[in-house]
Design an enzyme around this catalytic site. Structure first.
Site, short mmCIF file in Angstrom:
data_model
loop_
_atom_site.label_atom_id
_atom_site.label_comp_id
_atom_site.label_asym_id
_atom_site.label_seq_id
_atom_site.Cartn_x
_atom_site.Cartn_y
_atom_site.Cartn_z
N GLY A 183 -5.75 -14.68 -57.21
CA GLY A 183 -4.39 -14.26 -56.91
C GLY A 183 -3.40 -14.61 -58.01
O GLY A 183 -2.42 -13.89 -58.23
N ARG A 219 -0.58 -23.97 -51.63
CA ARG A 219 -0.79 -22.91 -52.64
C ARG A 219 -0.76 -21.55 -51.94
O ARG A 219 -1.38 -21.34 -50.90
CB ARG A 219 -2.14 -23.12 -53.31
N VAL A 220 0.00 -20.64 -52.52
CA VAL A 220 0.09 -19.28 -51.98
C VAL A 220 -0.45 -18.34 -53.05
O VAL A 220 -0.09 -18.45 -54.22
CB VAL A 220 1.55 -18.95 -51.62
N GLY A 221 -1.29 -17.41 -52.63
CA GLY A 221 -1.86 -16.45 -53.58
C GLY A 221 -1.08 -15.15 -53.60
O GLY A 221 0.08 -15.07 -53.19
N ASP A 222 -1.74 -14.12 -54.07
CA ASP A 222 -1.11 -12.80 -54.20
C ASP A 222 -1.01 -12.06 -52.87
O ASP A 222 -0.15 -11.19 -52.70
CB ASP A 222 -1.90 -11.94 -55.19
N GLY A 278 -9.49 -11.40 -55.25
CA GLY A 278 -9.91 -12.14 -56.42
C GLY A 278 -8.80 -13.12 -56.79
O GLY A 278 -7.98 -13.47 -55.94
N THR A 293 -10.81 -11.48 -50.05
CA THR A 293 -9.64 -11.18 -49.24
C THR A 293 -9.92 -9.88 -48.51
O THR A 293 -10.59 -9.01 -49.05
CB THR A 293 -8.41 -10.99 -50.15
N1 ASP Z 1 -6.58 -13.11 -53.68
C1 ASP Z 1 -6.80 -14.25 -52.84
C2 ASP Z 1 -5.92 -15.37 -53.28
O1 ASP Z 1 -5.77 -15.59 -54.47
C3 ASP Z 1 -8.17 -14.78 -52.80
C4 ASP Z 1 -9.31 -13.83 -53.07
O2 ASP Z 1 -9.22 -12.65 -52.86
O3 ASP Z 1 -10.33 -14.28 -53.54
O4 ASP Z 1 -5.43 -16.07 -52.43
#
Ligand code: ASP
Length: 310
Positions: free
Chosen positions: A215, A189-192, A213, A161
């Site tokens: 999320g 899907r929604v991440g952090d 990483g 990210t």
């Molecule tokens: N944090 C991001 C998510 O989970 C992806 C990533 O940084 O690898 O969407």
């Protein structure tokens, strides 16, 4: 005048950070610089986890998440699962400016992007399409999208990210986070990254934190907000980073036991305090971050402090 500082994940090219620091030295607002750097990364076709060229979801569609936070006003804007627009970070910032809301998702986010005249673009690059075809397109025996997602995750590519934290010469802190999320994710899907408090939090009085990483781990711990809260309570930057990352490492250990998750099982947290000190923390030791100040000609690459549990 205070010292301008720019902090980002190590994957952000030096030239983007040098350009951003030039703006900060000339007096630009931290928010304009954070957005500017984010837009450069979103346009970079070689960056497969942000903007154009980002890896798609399990059906082959690129869905983008982004958030922006102004640490001086505590205003924030975000979009999630946005399809077909060139600069999610700018759409996110406009949500902050033009609506009484913080987060728009999916169709609503796309409607808003159209209404403000954001530039449309096909975000799936030929290379990302090929990668999807190679890793997911050949999985034909899944009975439904749930099973397909689990199968695809066994083939998941690296993920990442874009995190940018900027401090300007007036001490304003702003954060920009933009991502295509984890590759081959379930649609919607929604991440952090677009969730204020999870993958992005910023308060100019205390500091800012952003995550990358997995999320799902940062969300379950409200990791970015926790880091800034610890700074508010008087913890040092290192103590705050270690504490949050220790909790993330524990949670990741548990979720590996909950799911046969073979990939996407790390988190990196970047923190800047109100004085412009920076640090990077992660649950693995081979990750880096970049920092550039008004006194350094080029960004310095630093290794994260690794916090693991057993
Ligand atoms: N944090 C991001 C998510 O989970 C992806 C990533 O940084 O690898 O969407």
């Amino acid at each position: 005048m205070l010292m301008p500082v720019l902090l980002a994940n190590a994957e952000v090219r030096d030239e983007y950070l040098i350009a951003g620091m030039r703006m900060l030295r000339e007096g630009a607002h931290a928010g304009d610089v954070a957005e500017y750097v984010a837009r450069l990364v979103e346009d970079d076709p070689e960056e497969h986890t942000v903007g154009y060229g980002g890896y798609p979801n399990v059906l082959g569609e690129v869905e983008l998440d982004a958030s922006f936070m102004d640490g001086t006003t505590l205003q924030a804007g975000a979009v999630a699962a946005l399809k077909g627009f060139r600069h999610p970070i700018s759409v996110a910032r406009e949500v902050m400016r033009r609506l009484p809301h913080v987060l728009l998702v999916g169709e609503g986010a796309a409607r808003f992007a159209r209404e403000i005249g954001a530039e449309p673009r096909e975000m799936l690059s030929p290379e990302a399409r090929r990668a999807w075809q190679e890793h997911v397109g050949m999985l034909r025996d899944a009975p439904d999208t749930i099973a397909l997602t689990w199968q695809a995750w066994r083939h998941a590519r690296g993920h990442d990210t874009m995190n940018v934290i900027a401090r300007d010469m007036h001490g304003n802190l702003c954060t920009a986070v933009s991502t295509s999320g984890v590759a081959w994710k379930y649609p919607g899907r929604v991440g952090d990254s677009p969730l204020i408090g999870a993958g992005n939090y910023c308060d100019s009085r205390y500091g800012a934190a952003t995550c990358m990483g997995l999320g799902e781990a940062a969300m379950r711990l409200a990791a970015a907000a926790q880091a800034v809260t610890l700074l508010r309570l008087g913890w040092s930057l290192v103590a705050a980073g270690v504490e949050v990352t220790r909790q993330l490492a524990q949670l990741l250990g548990r979720s590996r036991a909950e799911h046969p998750m073979r990939v996407a099982d790390w988190v990196r947290v970047l923190i800047m305090d109100a004085q412009g000190n920076v640090g990077g923390f992660a649950t693995r030791d081979d990750l880096c971050y970049k920092v550039i100040t008004a006194e350094t000609a080029t960004p310095l690459t630093q290794r994260v402090m690794c916090v693991s549990v057993g």
